[in-house]
Every structure is written in C-alpha cells, then in structure tokens.
Motif scaffolding. Structure first.
Motif, PDB file in Angstrom:
ATOM      1  N   ILE A  46       0.850  -1.191   0.000  1.00  0.00           N
ATOM      2  CA  ILE A  46       0.000   0.000   0.000  1.00  0.00           C
ATOM      3  C   ILE A  46       0.886   1.241   0.000  1.00  0.00           C
ATOM      4  O   ILE A  46       1.835   1.328   0.789  1.00  0.00           O
ATOM      5  CB  ILE A  46      -0.909   0.052   1.239  1.00  0.00           C
ATOM      6  CG1 ILE A  46      -1.642  -1.267   1.440  1.00  0.00           C
ATOM      7  CG2 ILE A  46      -1.892   1.208   1.137  1.00  0.00           C
ATOM      8  CD1 ILE A  46      -2.730  -1.536   0.467  1.00  0.00           C
ATOM      9  N   THR A  47       0.581   2.208  -0.838  1.00  0.00           N
ATOM     10  CA  THR A  47       1.353   3.464  -0.868  1.00  0.00           C
ATOM     11  C   THR A  47       0.444   4.693  -0.795  1.00  0.00           C
ATOM     12  O   THR A  47       0.920   5.802  -0.980  1.00  0.00           O
ATOM     13  CB  THR A  47       2.189   3.549  -2.158  1.00  0.00           C
ATOM     14  OG1 THR A  47       1.313   3.464  -3.292  1.00  0.00           O
ATOM     15  CG2 THR A  47       3.224   2.439  -2.228  1.00  0.00           C
ATOM     16  N   SER A  48      -0.844   4.501  -0.524  1.00  0.00           N
ATOM     17  CA  SER A  48      -1.785   5.620  -0.648  1.00  0.00           C
ATOM     18  C   SER A  48      -2.386   6.076   0.678  1.00  0.00           C
ATOM     19  O   SER A  48      -3.386   6.797   0.680  1.00  0.00           O
ATOM     20  CB  SER A  48      -2.919   5.209  -1.597  1.00  0.00           C
ATOM     21  OG  SER A  48      -3.573   4.050  -1.116  1.00  0.00           O
ATOM     22  N   LEU A  49      -1.800   5.694   1.800  1.00  0.00           N
ATOM     23  CA  LEU A  49      -2.347   6.097   3.087  1.00  0.00           C
ATOM     24  C   LEU A  49      -1.776   7.445   3.530  1.00  0.00           C
ATOM     25  O   LEU A  49      -0.752   7.898   3.022  1.00  0.00           O
ATOM     26  CB  LEU A  49      -2.042   5.028   4.145  1.00  0.00           C
ATOM     27  CG  LEU A  49      -2.612   3.633   3.873  1.00  0.00           C
ATOM     28  CD1 LEU A  49      -2.260   2.698   5.014  1.00  0.00           C
ATOM     29  CD2 LEU A  49      -4.119   3.682   3.661  1.00  0.00           C
ATOM     30  N   ASP A  53       1.966  12.993   0.641  1.00  0.00           N
ATOM     31  CA  ASP A  53       1.449  13.416  -0.656  1.00  0.00           C
ATOM     32  C   ASP A  53       1.722  14.908  -0.812  1.00  0.00           C
ATOM     33  O   ASP A  53       2.085  15.597   0.151  1.00  0.00           O
ATOM     34  CB  ASP A  53      -0.059  13.171  -0.742  1.00  0.00           C
ATOM     35  CG  ASP A  53      -0.393  11.705  -0.897  1.00  0.00           C
ATOM     36  OD1 ASP A  53       0.476  10.951  -1.375  1.00  0.00           O
ATOM     37  OD2 ASP A  53      -1.514  11.316  -0.538  1.00  0.00           O
ATOM     38  N   TRP A  54       1.516  15.406  -2.035  1.00  0.00           N
ATOM     39  CA  TRP A  54       1.617  16.849  -2.233  1.00  0.00           C
ATOM     40  C   TRP A  54       0.497  17.553  -1.460  1.00  0.00           C
ATOM     41  O   TRP A  54      -0.594  17.011  -1.283  1.00  0.00           O
ATOM     42  CB  TRP A  54       1.487  17.199  -3.709  1.00  0.00           C
ATOM     43  CG  TRP A  54       2.686  16.857  -4.540  1.00  0.00           C
ATOM     44  CD1 TRP A  54       2.805  15.843  -5.426  1.00  0.00           C
ATOM     45  CD2 TRP A  54       3.940  17.544  -4.557  1.00  0.00           C
ATOM     46  NE1 TRP A  54       4.058  15.828  -5.994  1.00  0.00           N
ATOM     47  CE2 TRP A  54       4.778  16.877  -5.484  1.00  0.00           C
ATOM     48  CE3 TRP A  54       4.452  18.653  -3.888  1.00  0.00           C
ATOM     49  CZ2 TRP A  54       6.074  17.284  -5.758  1.00  0.00           C
ATOM     50  CZ3 TRP A  54       5.751  19.065  -4.149  1.00  0.00           C
ATOM     51  CH2 TRP A  54       6.547  18.398  -5.071  1.00  0.00           C
ATOM     52  N   SER A  55       0.810  18.733  -1.012  1.00  0.00           N
ATOM     53  CA  SER A  55      -0.231  19.591  -0.450  1.00  0.00           C
ATOM     54  C   SER A  55      -1.238  19.939  -1.541  1.00  0.00           C
ATOM     55  O   SER A  55      -1.037  19.619  -2.718  1.00  0.00           O
ATOM     56  CB  SER A  55       0.401  20.879   0.081  1.00  0.00           C
ATOM     57  OG  SER A  55       0.915  21.641  -1.027  1.00  0.00           O
ATOM     58  N   GLU A  56      -2.301  20.603  -1.147  1.00  0.00           N
ATOM     59  CA  GLU A  56      -3.150  21.157  -2.189  1.00  0.00           C
ATOM     60  C   GLU A  56      -2.364  22.231  -2.947  1.00  0.00           C
ATOM     61  O   GLU A  56      -1.374  22.777  -2.431  1.00  0.00           O
ATOM     62  CB  GLU A  56      -4.429  21.744  -1.598  1.00  0.00           C
ATOM     63  CG  GLU A  56      -4.230  22.917  -0.673  1.00  0.00           C
ATOM     64  CD  GLU A  56      -5.549  23.499  -0.186  1.00  0.00           C
ATOM     65  OE1 GLU A  56      -6.447  23.692  -1.035  1.00  0.00           O
ATOM     66  OE2 GLU A  56      -5.680  23.738   1.026  1.00  0.00           O
ATOM     67  N   ARG A  74       3.158  24.124  -4.674  1.00  0.00           N
ATOM     68  CA  ARG A  74       2.764  23.035  -3.783  1.00  0.00           C
ATOM     69  C   ARG A  74       3.994  22.558  -3.018  1.00  0.00           C
ATOM     70  O   ARG A  74       5.131  22.817  -3.434  1.00  0.00           O
ATOM     71  CB  ARG A  74       2.137  21.890  -4.564  1.00  0.00           C
ATOM     72  CG  ARG A  74       3.077  21.248  -5.577  1.00  0.00           C
ATOM     73  CD  ARG A  74       2.352  20.198  -6.410  1.00  0.00           C
ATOM     74  NE  ARG A  74       3.274  19.511  -7.327  1.00  0.00           N
ATOM     75  CZ  ARG A  74       2.924  18.551  -8.172  1.00  0.00           C
ATOM     76  NH1 ARG A  74       1.654  18.133  -8.207  1.00  0.00           N
ATOM     77  NH2 ARG A  74       3.812  17.980  -8.951  1.00  0.00           N
ATOM     78  N   VAL A  75       3.738  21.824  -1.932  1.00  0.00           N
ATOM     79  CA  VAL A  75       4.817  21.382  -1.053  1.00  0.00           C
ATOM     80  C   VAL A  75       4.513  19.960  -0.580  1.00  0.00           C
ATOM     81  O   VAL A  75       3.349  19.600  -0.366  1.00  0.00           O
ATOM     82  CB  VAL A  75       4.956  22.320   0.172  1.00  0.00           C
ATOM     83  CG1 VAL A  75       6.109  21.866   1.073  1.00  0.00           C
ATOM     84  CG2 VAL A  75       5.163  23.765  -0.267  1.00  0.00           C
ATOM     85  N   LYS A  76       5.538  19.137  -0.424  1.00  0.00           N
ATOM     86  CA  LYS A  76       5.399  17.856   0.262  1.00  0.00           C
ATOM     87  C   LYS A  76       6.474  17.747   1.330  1.00  0.00           C
ATOM     88  O   LYS A  76       7.535  18.379   1.233  1.00  0.00           O
ATOM     89  CB  LYS A  76       5.455  16.675  -0.698  1.00  0.00           C
ATOM     90  CG  LYS A  76       6.774  16.440  -1.378  1.00  0.00           C
ATOM     91  CD  LYS A  76       6.862  15.059  -2.027  1.00  0.00           C
ATOM     92  CE  LYS A  76       5.711  14.769  -2.965  1.00  0.00           C
ATOM     93  NZ  LYS A  76       5.891  13.419  -3.612  1.00  0.00           N
ATOM     94  N   ALA A  77       6.181  16.944   2.359  1.00  0.00           N
ATOM     95  CA  ALA A  77       7.078  16.833   3.513  1.00  0.00           C
ATOM     96  C   ALA A  77       7.773  15.478   3.524  1.00  0.00           C
ATOM     97  O   ALA A  77       7.225  14.479   3.043  1.00  0.00           O
ATOM     98  CB  ALA A  77       6.283  17.033   4.795  1.00  0.00           C
TER      99      ALA A  77
END
Length: 795
Positions: free
Chosen positions: A566-569, A686-689, A675-678
C-alpha cells in the motif's frame, strides 16, 4: 382507449425486460475490430514504447473480456505493411512512427497479441487490408521494401481527389499471388484462429474506378478467358473472386481449422432487398459475396450493417437478407455494427436483439474495440450486465469438423506452493490436428452434476480459459458447497464431455501476520501480510481509520497473494485492517483486527501567498505551516497547474518552512502555481493542495524615472506569516533609516536596518523563526518621518 394503450405499453415494456434478461445463448460469436490504421484503436499513437503498447493492448483485451466478448479481429496489415515480423513487407508506420523500423526494444506485436488473447480464452483473427497500399500519398516516408517502391507497376494511384490513395491493382495475377503469400506467411508462422478481410477491394468514391480508365490496359492484358472478358465490371469482380479462392484454398491446404471471413459493404446491390437504397458492394467496389458463398471460399461473412433500424438502409431488412443468403449456403453470419454518432442508447441493444431472434445469424462484431473501454452509448455496461453476462463458446463450423475432443483429466483445486492461494489446475487430453484442444470451459453447479453431458444453458459457464489453471473468483454469495467440472474445446469449438468434478466449500478465516499489531513506525510504503487459510483462492482486505469500520479508507478485492503493498495512506494516522478469505463457494469471516500508525508526515498546509492572491511582489516568500515530524520539504513553483518540467520555475528541497523567491515575472495572463510535500526518515507525504497566485503588473519602473514623492511604510507581505515576511518602504530622498521590530510589550526584538539609504523603494525580509507566535510591531524612522504597522506571526 387510453387504458388499453397504457396496458399494451406496459406489456410491451415487460416483454422487452424479460427478453433482455433471458439467458444468452451458449454459443455466439462476440467480437470487436481492433483497428491499427491511423491509430484508431491500438496502438493509440505511432511510435509509442513497446511497454506502453503491451500495457494498452492488455488493458483493451481485459475490457473486451470483461464485456463478454470471445474474439478480436486485429488489424495487422493496414497499408501493405506489418504489425508483425513479416517476411514480405515493412514494419508499419502506425506501430513505430517510421515505416520499416522495428520495435525497440524488439517484440513481435502479433505474437504477443495471440498469446494474450489465448490466455483469456479468446480467438484472434488476423485482419488484413488486401489492396490498400497508401491511405494518403505522401503522409509519411515509405520504406525501401514497400511494395509501392519495389513494384510501381503493380500500383493504381488516385491523385485527382483529396484522399490521394494508392492501391494494389487487383487485375494483376502477381498482385493476387503476393497478397496470398503475405497471408500464408502469417498462417504458417503464427497460431491465428482466423484470417479476416475488410471491404477495401476496388476503391470507394470519390476514387471509384469506374469513373476512370486506370485499369483498362490491365483488363486487356489479363483477361481471364471466359465469357466475362467482354465486360470490365465482371472482370473486376472475378479478380476479387480469384483472390478469395486462392486465399481460402491455401489456408485449407495448410491449417484447415483457420477460419476465413470477410466484412463486405453492407448493401449487396442497390434495391436488394426491396426498399434498400444506397451505394453497393457489387457495382461500386466490385465484390460479389454471394459468389464467395456459392463456391465455399469463405467461412463467415460480416456485412457492415452500419445503419439504424428503419429507413432506406434499414438494419432489420439488411440483416434478414444477409442471414438468408449465408444460412441457405451453409455458412455463418456475424453482422457488423458501428457505434454511430447519431445512435440512441437503445439502437445497438435493439440490433443485437434482432440478430439473436433471427435464428440464422450466430453472433456480432463491433467497430471498434475502443468503444468498450469508453463505454460509448452505455453499451459495454449493457452487454456486461445483461446480454453477455455469461461467457459463450464460439459457434461450430460443421463443414470443418464436428468430432469432440476427449475431456480434460486430473482436475485439482490446489496450491502451487504452500504459502500461495488455491487455484484450479488440470491436464489437457492428448490430441492433435484439428482436434487439438485450445480452450477449456469451466462449469459451476450448486448440486453435483449427474452424467457427463455439458449443460446447454450458458448460465452454468463460469469461465472460458486458454491455459490449464486459473484463480477462481468469489461471486458475492455464500454456499455450503459448490461443484465444478470442465470440458475441453478444440479449434472448431467442439466440446468434450464433462471431466472430473470438484467439490468446493467456503475457506477458513485467515490470520494476520505483519505488521505486528500496534506498530507505530510504519513508512509510506506498507507491506501487509497474512496467512493463506485452507481453501482460499483470493482475499478481501479493508483498511480504515475507524476501528468500527464505519467508513473504509481502502478496499482491495480478489487479491491473489498473501500480501499487499500500500502506498496511498496518510501519514501520522492510526489505521485498522482486516482480511477475509474467498473462494467460489463463499467468503470467510473477517480476521482479527490489527492496527498500526504511520510515521511519515501529513501533507503540509500552505500559508502564503494565499490561494488566488493577486499583486504578489516579484520578490516574495512562499511559506507553509510546520509539520512536527517533517525534516525537510520539497517545493515546486510552476506556471502550469500540471507542473510540467518545461514550465517549472523552481523545484527544490529546504529544511525551513519558507522559501524566498526572487525575480518572478510580472503578471500578464499566467498565474503561478505552487505546492509542497514533507519528508522524514519514514518517507514522504502526498503533495499539499495547490495554491495559485498572480504577481504585480509592473516592475516599479515608474519609480526609477520619476522617483517617490512621499515617505511610506507598506503593510508586510505575507501577513499573517510563518516564519518569514517581506517589509517594503519608500524614501522620497536619501535619509538615515532605522527599521526595528517590537513585541506587544514594546520590547525591541531586532533591528533590521540602521544605515544611510538612497531615495527609492526598499525591501527587507524578516525571519521570525525562534519567536513566539503573536502580534509584532515594525517601526520605520527616516529623518523626521516615523510610522508603525502591525504584523502577525503564526505557527
């Protein structure tokens, strides 16, 4: 009278519903054309990578199989070229983007397509365009071994119209021999189930050959020596008849089980049957399908009945006429349908119903395959859920062979390895020649079958497969037990008696294995693992942030393994998960519930510039809220919302929660998107909005020429801020300047400026990192001018 009308209409609707939901026939040819010319269906573009071509074809075959189809007609020779490794003609432009260039990395598309179709229990008919050499003259460069280059004397060119077409001259015996050689090269080297021609013989209008004398010298040179010699039109038809017989007889001599079919234009002759009006096959493109039927040169016809029911090209009338012609001559009819742009959603189902009720037609072929993926006219849903809801065997051709093969042997429901789900496996009977087994029909019964005669109803067919194993699926109902048996099917669709019978009961509940219950350090890629319970052929998994599973965040059904990645949590979230085992008899209870917590960051929340903000300075600060577990951030700023590389302004990684950006472009018509991701040691969010903003519309050139006229301290930007903001002020003359920051108690926090400065607009970046959130005052003193403003630091 109104009451009677309403009752009659209700009865009609009920009758239609009952008919629509009646059992589909057990034998029916259900096919779609897969057109390669102009990349109509597949490949979807010229020059795509082999990996994409393979993936796209697999997806298309899956869609067609899911819709209930049991055959495909794949166009492998659109313009005297090849979508296979031909011994005679160049690789197709529509495949590789340059005629004559092989796929790189190399693969043989026809061989690949055959293997994939046969895996799914589907027939593959190799579709040849017999005479078209160049669809549009000069559209692309021809290969040195293309027939137009090699044999210009074989070519008829039509350059007087916009279509600018070239075809092989059907009147030349060497041409007919070349076409036969091309086809037999495929028949000899590939395991195709059929050979198929479309309706391009002599050209359609506006290139209609009867308007020219292009083939008159050929007529004089190659008369056939019979009574038709005095009529060039009869001679043209005989040229096509000769090719048809050559191809049929050549196939029959080598692989008599290979089917040969043609899809002629849908109107045989103008006025035949009575009331039909329009261009026709007989007098315009010079093909005579009745002659092919009379001398047994074809196994099936697929007239292209591309019209609605009713009108002067009435589908119903044409269907009846063609069905009578083929049936009376002992051959099959599979009428051709099209997804017409003016069709209602009921047109194709009504046509399919007419074909089934006719009794002399044995299936349908649709142009074209992509419409099943698109679900055009909602037709794929209709056939999947109704008309084709049970699999069908292809019709037998009794002039070929009617001897059934021996049944399969050694039928098991077993595991290939101890930790793998259960599957059906069997062994094929020993056979050869036309009786060679190529498919298997798996039947499902709710009671143990008596005897070895296969059911006549399609509803008992569970699946038709090409291999000797498959994972059965759970169908949504639980039974104490179900029974399975299978039959062998040879190349002509002949079916064996039922083989051994298997009894299946629902599986046991699985046990969860990994991650261990309560794990709080799960990364962004999570592998869930469980034990394979006895009798389980697949698994159903649920993941939820709610321990009661009131809302489910992730579902996976029909898992054919004992693990799932799983990679979508979301990060920093506690999840609960459970698994149930499945097989054709039912689904087990759910396992004990385990839980885990993800340790990677949540997507950052953006702060400023705010979404949709305008008049943002050309030197500005992008800022976002701190994530307590993040150690770095990736920021993308682009002039396209898709963040394509060529329009990317920046793509970088920082450890702070802000980034100072310089020299942005003044706003014209383009917005900026960011956009930003952490990140942390456990992975990435995931990417931010995505936020969008537009910059100021000038670069303050006016200030350079006219100079400022007043002192001014501007409001900081952004405000509120975290942790940086830009402070701008204007000096109409050179002055000693101090710019200080104070907290709400009046205590000075920092001096940002203490210097002599020239007239003009000045900008200073203030970094509030390390300060407490709250209200701060910034004060500008320039000579006798003093001004204060408030700003808010948020965290």
């Amino acid at each position: 009278m109104k009451v009677l009308t309403v009752i009659s209409l209700s009865v009609l609707i009920f009758y239609q519903c009952v008919m629509a939901l009646s059992n589909p026939p057990k034998r029916e040819f259900r096919a779609a054309w897969i057109a390669s010319v102009a990349n109509i269906d597949w490949p979807s573009g010229a020059g795509q990578s082999p990996a994409k071509q393979k993936n796209d074809l697999i997806a298309m075959l899956d869609e067609l199989q899911e819709a209930g189809l049991n055959a495909v007609l794949l166009q492998i020779r659109p313009e005297c070229d090849a979508l296979y490794n031909s011994n005679y003609e160049p690789w197709s432009y529509w495949l590789t983007g340059r005629q004559g260039r092989a796929p790189d990395p190399y693969y043989d598309p026809l061989q690949f397509a055959i293997e994939e179709a046969h895996k799914r229990g589907m027939e593959l008919h190799a579709w040849f365009n017999p005479f078209r050499a160049e669809k549009t003259i000069g559209a692309y460069s021809l290969a040195s071994n293309h027939v137009v280059v090699q044999h210009p004397d074989w070519i008829l060119s039509f350059t007087e119209t916009d279509s600018k077409l070239r075809i092989l001259n059907p009147g030349i015996p060497a041409v007919r021999q070349h076409i036969t050689n091309v086809i037999m090269d495929v028949v000899n080297r590939y395991d195709v189930d059929g050979v198929h021609f479309d309706d391009y013989f002599y050209p359609y209008p506006p290139n209609q050959i009867s308007n020219t004398n292009k083939d008159y010298q050929t007529f004089l040179t190659y008369k056939h020596g019979d009574a038709s010699d005095n009529n060039i039109n009869d001679w043209r038809r005989e040229n096509i008849n000769l090719l048809m017989k050559m191809v049929h007889d050549s196939i029959q001599a080598v692989k008599p089980w290979v089917k040969f079919g043609v899809s002629p234009f849908g109107i045989y002759k103008n006025g035949v049957p009575y009331g039909i009006v329009g261009m026709d096959a007989y007098s315009v493109i010079y093909c005579d399908p009745l002659a092919w039927l009379d001398d047994g040169s074809v196994d099936y016809l697929t007239p292209q009945l591309y019209w609605k029911i009713g009108g002067s090209q009435d589908f119903s009338k044409l269907l009846t006429w063609w069905a009578d012609q083929t049936y009376s001559r002992g051959r099959h009819l599979y009428p051709g349908h099209i997804f017409g742009s003016s069709f209602s959603v009921n047109e194709l189902p009504n046509q399919l119903g007419l074909v089934r009720n006719n009794g002399k037609a044995l299936g349908d072929i649709y142009f074209s395959a992509k419409h099943f993926g698109y679900n055009t006219l909602d037709f794929a849903n209709k056939v999947k859920n109704d008309y084709y809801r049970f699999p069908a065997l292809v019709p037998q051709m009794d002039w070929k062979d009617l001897t059934p093969p021996e049944p399969p042997v050694a039928f098991y429901f077993t595991q290939a390895e101890a930790d793998e789900p259960f599957r059906f496996q069997w062994q094929a009977p020993i056979a050869s020649g036309i009786d060679s087994v190529i498919r298997f029909a798996v039947y499902r019964f709710e009671q143990q079958p008596s005897g070895q005669t296969p059911p006549t109803e399609s509803s008992y067919i569970y699946k038709i497969v090409g291999g000797q194993e498959f994972f059965p699926a759970y169908r949504g109902e639980n039974y104490p037990e179900v029974f399975f048996a299978l039959t062998a099917i040879d190349r002509n669709g002949n079916e064996s008696a039922l083989g051994p019978v298997l009894r299946i009961t629902p599986p046991d509940m699985p046990l969860l294995a990994f991650p261990e219950n309560g794990n709080t350090f799960m990364p962004d890629t999570i592998v869930l693992n469980w034990t394979v319970s006895p009798g389980a052929s697949s698994f159903y998994l649920e993941i939820s942030a709610d321990s009661a599973f009131g809302e489910v965040d992730y579902v996976a059904d029909g898992i054919k393994d004992d693990s799932l990645t799983i990679t979508s949590l979301l990060g920093q979230t506690t999840y609960f998960w459970r698994v149930a085992a499945q097989n054709p008899a039912g689904q087990s209870d759910f396992s004990t519930i385990y839980h885990f917590t993800t340790a990677f960051p949540l997507p950052p929340l953006l702060a400023s510039p705010a979404d949709g903000e305008s008049e943002v300075p050309l030197d500005t600060v992008l800022s976002w809220y701190k994530n307590d577990v993040a150690t770095s951030y990736r920021i993308q700023l682009s002039q396209a919302s898709t963040f394509v590389q060529e329009l990317m302004t920046l793509d970088t990684v920082v450890t702070d929660t802000f980034l100072v950006v310089h020299n942005l472009e003044p706003f014209t018509r383009k917005w900026y998107y960011w956009r930003v991701k952490a990140f942390n040691e456990f992975g990435q969010s995931d990417w931010s909005e995505t936020f969008m903003f537009r910059t100021v519309t000038s670069t303050y050139l006016a200030d350079l020429f006219e100079g400022p006229v007043d002192f001014e301290l501007k409001q900081n930007y952004p405000n509120p801020f975290n942790p940086t903001t830009s402070i701008e002020y204007v000096l109409p003359q050179a002055e000693k300047v101090t710019l200080n920051i104070y907290n709400v108690l009046g205590q000075k926090v920092i001096t940002l400026v203490d210097a002599e400065q020239p007239a003009g607009t000045h900008r200073v970046i203030f970094n509030g990192q390390g300060l407490a959130a709250g209200v701060y005052i910034y004060r500008l003193q320039a000579g006798s001018f003093v001004q204060n403003r408030k700003m808010i630091l948020i965290k």
